[in-house]
Design an enzyme around this catalytic site. Structure first.
Site, short mmCIF file in Angstrom:
data_model
loop_
_atom_site.label_atom_id
_atom_site.label_comp_id
_atom_site.label_asym_id
_atom_site.label_seq_id
_atom_site.Cartn_x
_atom_site.Cartn_y
_atom_site.Cartn_z
N LYS A 1 51.09 44.12 31.65
CA LYS A 1 50.70 43.96 33.07
C LYS A 1 51.35 45.07 33.88
O LYS A 1 52.49 45.47 33.61
CB LYS A 1 51.16 42.59 33.56
CG LYS A 1 50.67 42.21 34.95
CD LYS A 1 51.07 40.78 35.29
CE LYS A 1 50.60 40.35 36.66
NZ LYS A 1 50.94 38.94 36.97
N SER B 1 50.30 32.51 36.73
CA SER B 1 49.56 33.75 36.45
C SER B 1 49.42 34.13 34.99
O SER B 1 48.69 35.08 34.69
CB SER B 1 50.20 34.91 37.20
OG SER B 1 49.78 34.87 38.53
N SER C 1 47.23 35.90 38.33
CA SER C 1 47.11 37.30 38.67
C SER C 1 47.10 38.25 37.46
O SER C 1 46.74 39.41 37.60
CB SER C 1 48.27 37.70 39.58
OG SER C 1 49.52 37.55 38.91
#
Ligand code: GLN
Length: 486
Positions: A77, A176, A152
């Site tokens: 990420k 997330s 996310s």
């Protein structure tokens, strides 16, 4: 190769059936062929991956010792720092920001010879539940390209689900990792707070943030945890505990295990998600587990509590983005105040600004007691309720999400988006571990996930319960659009 697990890829490499170069080149090609539709990656680390692969092939040829994660491609990420690589956190503010150091998880992965393959798309500063808040572009759900992958960490989830990468890392502040794992039909773990170092993870809400792995299956998530779950001197909240063995003794039945269901908290569940919970309960019963009812009605306050505490922490954490030290500076600014104001105005997106304002408000003089302090008290009540519930059961079962993946653009209202997190945020407030495991499909072939929650530091047990469930339901989990060579 896309059908292989991370563990299988690793073993084929060690046994000289596949070279690291073949592995890296295969996944890089697959990313290139699919990413224009999927948009899972912000940056593909082609050169870095091929360079590492060449080193690994050389090490193997020369019989030098290899790390336990050798030759496994992993996607990261974009809010996790890789030294020398752009780390945007999905924000325009950091569009040119090169990380000056490695996050601890990156150091550990490098030491164990992983192949870092790219940085994945995310909601700006990890604020969102759909990856639509990325300043660059939205990511698609591999099961239905017009739908969101969740957020996310939507880029990481979409990359693993579409098999353009076997495993990935995300961060989970309020869901997330688990929510996108559920919407993309893969496994996602939020470890116990402090189990994985946050050093080098760009902070959103520090008392809630935790890095967690995505995989096609439980074993790959366990395999990744064996590498990243280590004590770290550079994170003061990192637990001083020896590493654990996550992969051993994974069971095929759950005789004597007690599962708590928060029945009255879940009373409004509807349709296919409600049905899926019932069928999942039947699977657990068939494994020998006993089902008991627990009371977690307090969780109806978890969204309000989370969005006060998370925004309060975010408003202070994001104060460092001032146009001086990191990222871009407004070209229009003439005075120092304008440097701060205009850089922040131009650099942050709408959702980030909303949260900074909310967080500043709940911390401001005159309102702090009414909002921030009260939310802290409710957080303690939530922790106590979980403790009481866990005195009666080994783990808690509930869906990961209220619905399957929704369409891009479908949710415009921020409050409706915040309510997507109703089943996930309490886990972060309590600091406990939780895992999302694929549990079925809707009639229109979108994945659903079940969430298993365990007491603090029961991460290894969580893996065991989830493994028994995964083996019992045996889902075919490759999205049809990606179940082919490219
Ligand atoms: N959707 C939640 C939020 O927007 C959780 C995000 C996260 O876990 N990073 O805050």
């Amino acid at each position: 190769m896309y059908k292989l697990s991370a563990l299988e890829i690793h073993h084929l490499f060690i046994n000289k059936k596949l070279s690291a170069k073949e592995i890296a080149a295969y996944f890089l090609k697959r990313i290139k062929a699919t990413d224009k539709d999927l948009k899972a990656f912000l940056h593909v680390l082609e050169e870095k991956a091929l360079k590492k692969a060449a080193i690994l092939d050389k090490k193997l040829a020369e019989n030098k010792p290899l790390g336990k994660f050798a030759s496994v491609p992993i996607a990261i990420k974009d809010n996790i720092n890789i030294k020398g690589e752009i780390s945007t956190c999905g924000s325009k503010f950091l569009s040119n920001f090169k990380a000056p150091f490695d996050a601890t998880v990156i150091r550990l992965l490098e030491e164990e010879d992983a192949i870092l393959i790219g940085k994945t798309n995310q909601d700006e500063f990890a604020m969102g539940s759909s990856t639509e808040n990325s300043a660059f572009f939205p990511t698609s759900n591999p099961w239905a390209l017009d739908c969101v992958p969740g957020g996310s960490s939507g880029g990481s989830a979409a990359a693993v689900a579409s098999r353009i990468c076997p495993v990935a890392l995300g961060s989970d502040t309020g869901g997330s990792v688990r929510q996108p794992a559920s919407l993309c039909g893969i496994v996602g773990l939020k470890p116990t707070y402090g189990r994985v170092s946050r050093y080098g993870l760009v902070a959103y809400a520090s008392s809630l943030d935790q890095i967690g792995p995505f995989g096609h299956n439980i074993k790959d998530v366990a395999f990744t945890m064996e590498v990243i779950a280590k004590h770290c001197e550079k994170d003061s909240t990192s637990l001083k505990l020896p590493p654990e063995t996550f992969l051993d003794n994974l069971p095929h039945n759950l005789k004597g295990v007690q599962i708590g269901i928060p029945t009255s908290f879940l009373k409004d569940l509807k349709g296919e998600v409600a049905k899926n919970l019932q069928s999942s309960i039947e699977v657990f019963k068939s494994l020998g587990a006993e089902i008991i009812e627990i009371n977690l009605d307090i969780l109806k306050y978890s969204i309000a509590t989370y969005y006060i505490l998370a925004t309060a922490e975010a408003s202070t954490n994001l104060a460092r983005f001032d146009g001086i030290r990191y990222g871009t500076r407004s070209k229009k600014a003439k005075t120092l105040d304008e440097v701060f104001d205009l850089s922040r105005d131009e650099g942050f997106g709408a959702e980030v600004k909303r949260r900074i304002m909310l967080g500043t408000f709940v911390l401001s003089a005159g309102f702090q007691d009414a909002y921030y302090k009260k939310a802290q008290k409710v957080r303690t009540l939530i922790i106590n309720s979980f403790e009481k519930a866990f005195s009666k059961c080994d783990f808690i079962l509930m869906p990961s999400t209220t619905t399957a993946a929704f369409k891009k653009g479908e949710i415009q209202d921020p409050i409706t988006m915040y309510l997507q997190d109703i089943f996930t945020v309490s886990v972060n407030l309590a600091g406990i571990p939780a895992i999302s495991v694929p549990s079925g499909f809707t009639q229109d072939k979108k994945p659903l996930g079940m969430q298993l929650l365990a007491p603090v530091l029961h991460d290894v047990n969580l893996m065991k319960y989830a493994y028994a469930f995964e083996q019992a339901i045996k889902l075919d989990k490759i999205p049809p659009l990606f179940d082919k060579e490219f």
